[in-house]
Design an enzyme around this catalytic site. Structure first.
Site, PDB file in Angstrom:
ATOM      1  N   ASP A 137     -19.682 -81.772 -31.615  1.00 25.51           N
ATOM      2  CA  ASP A 137     -19.070 -80.570 -31.970  1.00 25.51           C
ATOM      3  C   ASP A 137     -20.368 -79.829 -32.969  1.00 25.51           C
ATOM      4  O   ASP A 137     -21.262 -80.168 -32.274  1.00 25.51           O
ATOM      5  CB  ASP A 137     -17.960 -81.208 -33.069  1.00 25.51           C
ATOM      6  CG  ASP A 137     -16.969 -80.157 -33.853  1.00 25.51           C
ATOM      7  OD1 ASP A 137     -17.185 -79.285 -33.061  1.00 25.51           O
ATOM      8  OD2 ASP A 137     -16.136 -79.983 -34.347  1.00 25.51           O
TER       9      ASP A 137
HETATM   10  C1  BGC Z   1     -13.841 -76.775 -33.425  1.00 24.37           C
HETATM   11  C2  BGC Z   1     -14.414 -77.453 -31.607  1.00 24.37           C
HETATM   12  C3  BGC Z   1     -14.865 -76.478 -31.094  1.00 24.37           C
HETATM   13  C4  BGC Z   1     -16.365 -76.083 -31.103  1.00 24.37           C
HETATM   14  C5  BGC Z   1     -16.418 -74.743 -30.401  1.00 24.37           C
HETATM   15  C6  BGC Z   1     -15.917 -76.276 -33.830  1.00 24.37           C
HETATM   16  O1  BGC Z   1     -15.838 -75.710 -35.085  1.00 24.37           O
HETATM   17  O2  BGC Z   1     -14.386 -77.919 -33.941  1.00 24.37           O
HETATM   18  O3  BGC Z   1     -12.765 -78.096 -31.742  1.00 24.37           O
HETATM   19  O4  BGC Z   1     -14.774 -77.115 -29.693  1.00 24.37           O
HETATM   20  O5  BGC Z   1     -15.832 -75.173 -32.848  1.00 24.37           O
HETATM   21  O6  BGC Z   1     -16.099 -74.277 -30.860  1.00 24.37           O
END
Ligand code: BGC
Length: 830
Positions: free
Chosen positions: A234
């Site tokens: 993530d």
């Molecule tokens: C989220 C993800 C997301 C990523 C990129 C994170 O804060 O938990 O689900 O894909 O950001 O935007």
């Protein structure tokens, strides 16, 4: 190589290994970290181009964070799950793949298959269900559909990222059986059945180890399930070098500065991380590249899909949105036939400013959104629909929409943005289509000290207007030459990423004259997190309302004068979004009161609830009909008009129990204690716990799992059961449409254990369903296949799935609270 190798060639692995052998350790390591916010680096030496990723999951945003590159906005995951319709998921997957390719995106960061462990989860809207089996089925169908068109899908967030409080660090304490049967189960299905090319490791810890360095990345994901794709972190989740690199984590995002890079090369040299572990990661990256068509020596797995026609996008999204709406109850007020020319009073702020999508990283920027009021006016005739906002939930800045303001330089539509360096010299400028501005990894922003944003705004009425902006940094805001505000605006949350994505706003009252344009100027020095070029700003208006008493009186008057009142209520961005959980399930202040007041003056009132997850509906029993829309995507208003008018049936069946009171909710606590969040309920998640408590006089939910009405009636007969030699069970069941119009029904099959069991069992568990469409009077003989796994449980002694001998029973019906007679099934033998 002149002719690219087919992606399914038996020689592919040998070819990828040969490419790998051409790379130095440094080159291999370089491939494993993002080279920007959304992309992985190219390696010309082996014919590898850059691979681009994008959020997801309810559309494909692309690399731009504003209206410069619009995207289709799909119904939220809760809505999609509500359809129970894998054919629709398949079509949505095809659309997502086409959207991705049109934006040069190779990988979509979705679907989200964390579970609705508690209705308080802020990101509840983005996940499918409280039921692991249903989540896995829909998730696997989504993955397979997207990937069939050569675009990668990402099963996220692995695992136990089921609430948002302290999400970057919280340690979810989950026992082995619960992990396997509940939280890992949807991921297992997406990998084994859906064939996911990527899994995203989550921010949180599970049982003491952060997920980007957790043993669960190897076992069961890679070793047992045979996941041969790549584990992507993530965003910013990887915070160390050795532990994460030595684990099953493969890719670190975003870049270009990550804790891997040179530090990892050094760790390999120092013997702290095995070369073999890094080779495996790089090989997985190459496999992924081959799949998405990023290696020039390998042919893509599928011909890249052509962009969809605008009308095709709209018609699919309109159908899915309607098919997802859940009609909770209906005394006959619905449908409201348009040919009777009824006078409708549409009440509620959400009728004009409804929520088509959830906030945070899932957000996309659609070209158009049909608001409920617009859809209803279109269907019933503008002169048959009156409107009043009623009690307004909370003031929100509404960014200027396309075409609503003009560029002071050219006079054409848009807003001018100038990028000024620290000396105050402009070095770049461009025109944005709307008042939403987003930059992520934009090198111009990295060089910018001040953004100078200007637009001409021409009011359509004389009087008080509220104009304003949003962002984190230092702002000077002017209308013509009047400075309305100057000074800093700080983040209002500790989660920096979320604070930037949902920045605080300021708005100011100004007296304006109809038709006389004013110049709005925002000079903004954005606070860049750690110097990283990420910022979101907005420029727009806030709606101006009368006093609550005035607004309420107007709503009552309109409702009383109408044949039918439609009151639309819902959550707001500030109470339901990513990055935080919901302190309460109550609707924003004033909304319940508004519903009550409308119900009191018009006995023919339909209540429409626009939220991504459960809310309390204390007026439920008094409402003649209640319809849930979820976050229905860009076609919100059109789909709502279809459903209310009866042009389409509301097709949704609720994928998560909705409580009647907060005190009844089985899992309320989302606040970790000393950093730990104990999953003490174990396998008894959602309806399983509601049913376990019910026989002992426990409370009934407001909407039990699986429930939802259409516009016809149904009968489901007792199923016939056949057990095959491989241990699978097939039910055949007659489903009859006993009403007077064609409709859709979902015959759901729940297993339970009838005789004493050596283990703790859920009260019952969903094991299959059949989706039936039938004409009035017609009977469809549906087939429901129950897999052997549905009879198994995870043994913590044997660390394996086992089947307890004895009798199970199966019941089929229209939801957990609407089941027919039980039919016994002996545990199938192997
Ligand atoms: C989220 C993800 C997301 C990523 C990129 C994170 O804060 O938990 O689900 O894909 O950001 O935007």
């Amino acid at each position: 190589m002149n002719h690219p190798l087919p992606a399914d060639s038996p020689d592919l692995e040998a070819h990828l290994n040969a490419l790998l052998d051409k790379l130095t350790t440094q080159q291999k390591v370089r491939l494993l970290s993002g080279d920007s916010a959304w992309s992985l680096p190219a390696e010309p030496a082996i014919g590898l181009r850059s691979i681009v990723m994008s959020d997801g999951p309810s559309g494909v945003r692309g690399v731009s964070m504003d209206d410069r590159d619009p995207s289709a906005s799909l119904p939220s995951a809760t809505a999609v799950a509500s359809t129970w319709d894998l054919d629709l998921v398949d079509r949505l997957g095809a659309l997502i793949a086409a959207e991705a390719r049109a934006k040069n995106v190779d990988i979509v960061l979705g679907p989200t298959v964390n579970l609705h462990r508690t209705p308080r989860g802020g990101r509840h809207f983005e996940a499918f269900s409280e039921d692991p089996w249903l989540s896995g089925r829909i998730g696997a169908a989504y993955v397979a559909a997207v990937q069939a068109h050569g675009v990668g899908a990402t099963a996220k967030h692995y695992v136990a990222n089921d609430s948002e409080t302290e999400r970057l660090t919280v340690d979810a304490r989950v026992d082995e059986r619960t992990l396997r049967e509940v939280y890992l189960a949807p991921f297992e299905r997406m990998v084994v059945e859906g064939g996911a090319w990527l899994v995203m490791s989550s921010y949180n810890q599970v049982n003491g180890a952060t997920m980007s360095a957790n043993p669960l990345l190897r076992e069961p994901l890679k070793d047992e399930w045979g996941f041969d794709g790549a584990v992507v972190s993530d965003w910013t989740a990887v915070r160390d070098t050795v532990e994460s690199a030595a684990s099953g984590q493969d890719l670190v995002m975003p870049g270009p500065d990550t804790p891997w890079g040179d530090a990892l090369v050094e760790a390999i040299r120092a013997g702290k991380v095995d070369q073999a572990a890094v080779d495996d990661k790089a090989l997985r990256l190459l496999r992924l590249a081959a799949r998405v068509g990023a290696l020039d020596s390998v042919a893509p797995v599928a011909t890249p899909p052509a962009p969809w026609q605008h009308d095709d996008i709209r018609s699919l999204l309109r159908q899915v949105a309607a098919d997802a709406m859940v009609l909770v109850h209906n005394d006959g007020v619905l449908p409201i036939a348009a040919d009777t020319a009824p006078r409708l009073a549409v009440i509620g702020h959400h009728a004009r400013r409804g929520r088509n999508q959830g906030g945070g990283s899932a957000m996309v920027f659609p070209e158009t959104v049909v608001a409920p009021l617009e859809g209803l006016r279109e269907r019933y005739g503008a002169d048959h629909v009156t409107y009043a906002p009623g009690l307004v939930p909370s003031a929100e800045l509404v960014p200027f929409e396309r075409g609503s303001v003009t560029d002071p330089v050219t006079g054409g539509a848009g807003i001018r943005v100038r990028y000024l360096d620290p000396q105050g010299t402009p070095f770049a400028e461009e025109v944005f289509p709307s008042g939403r501005f987003g930059w992520l990894g934009d090198e111009r922003l990295a060089r910018t000290a001040t953004l100078q944003i200007t637009a001409h705004y021409t009011p359509d009425c004389t009087g008080r207007h509220r104009l304003g902006f949003a962002g984190i940094g230092r702002a000077t805001f002017r209308i013509d030459d009047r400075v309305l505000s100057t000074g800093p605006i700080a983040a209002d949350s500790d989660d920096v990423l979320q604070a930037i994505l949902n920045p605080p706003s300021r708005a100011f009252d100004v007296e304006l004259e109809a038709g006389r344009p004013v110049e709005i100027t925002l000079e903004f020095q954005p606070d860049l997190p750690g110097g990283f070029p990420l910022a979101r700003l907005a420029l727009g208006t806030e709606d101006v309302f009368g006093t609550p008493a005035e607004e309420l009186a107007q709503a009552e008057a309109l409702a009383a004068a109408a044949d039918i009142a439609i009151v639309i209520v819902g959550t707001t961005e500030t109470i339901e979004s990513e990055g935080f959980d919901r302190p309460t399930l109550a609707l924003p202040e004033g909304q319940d009161e508004l519903v009550r007041r409308v119900l009191a003056v018009n006995p023919r009132t339909v209540v429409v609830v626009n939220s991504g997850g459960p809310v309390l509906m204390p007026w439920l029993r008094d409402a003649p009909a209640t319809l849930l829309t979820w976050f229905p995507g860009q076609e919100f208003g059109a789909a709502l008009a279809d459903v209310l008018s009866g042009d389409r049936e509301p097709g949704g069946r609720i994928p998560t129990t909705w409580p009647a009171a907060e005190a009844d909710v089985p899992v309320w606590q989302v606040e970790p204690v000393d950093g730990r969040l104990e999953y003490t309920e174990g396998i008894h998640v959602g309806y399983r716990e509601w049913l376990r408590r019910n026989p002992t006089g426990g409370p009934a939910p407001a909407i039990p799992f699986g429930h939802g009405l259409g516009y016809t009636t149904w009968e489901i007969a007792k199923p016939a059961v056949e057990t095959a030699s491989d241990g699978s069970v097939t039910l055949t069941v007659d489903v009859t449409n006993t009403g007077s119009r064609r409709g859709k029904h979902v015959a759901q099959a729940y297993l339970s254990r009838t005789e004493p069991s050596a283990i703790d069992r859920p009260a019952c568990w969903l094991a299959g369903y059949a989706l039936v469409h039938a004409e009035p009077g017609a009977t469809v003989t549906a087939r429901i296949d129950i897999e052997p796994r549905s009879f198994e449980h995870w043994s913590t002694d044997e660390h394996a799935w086992i089947r307890e001998p004895g009798t199970f029973s199966i019941r089929v019906g229209a939801g957990v609270a609407e089941l027919g007679a039980a039919v016994d099934i002996p545990a199938p033998r192997d």
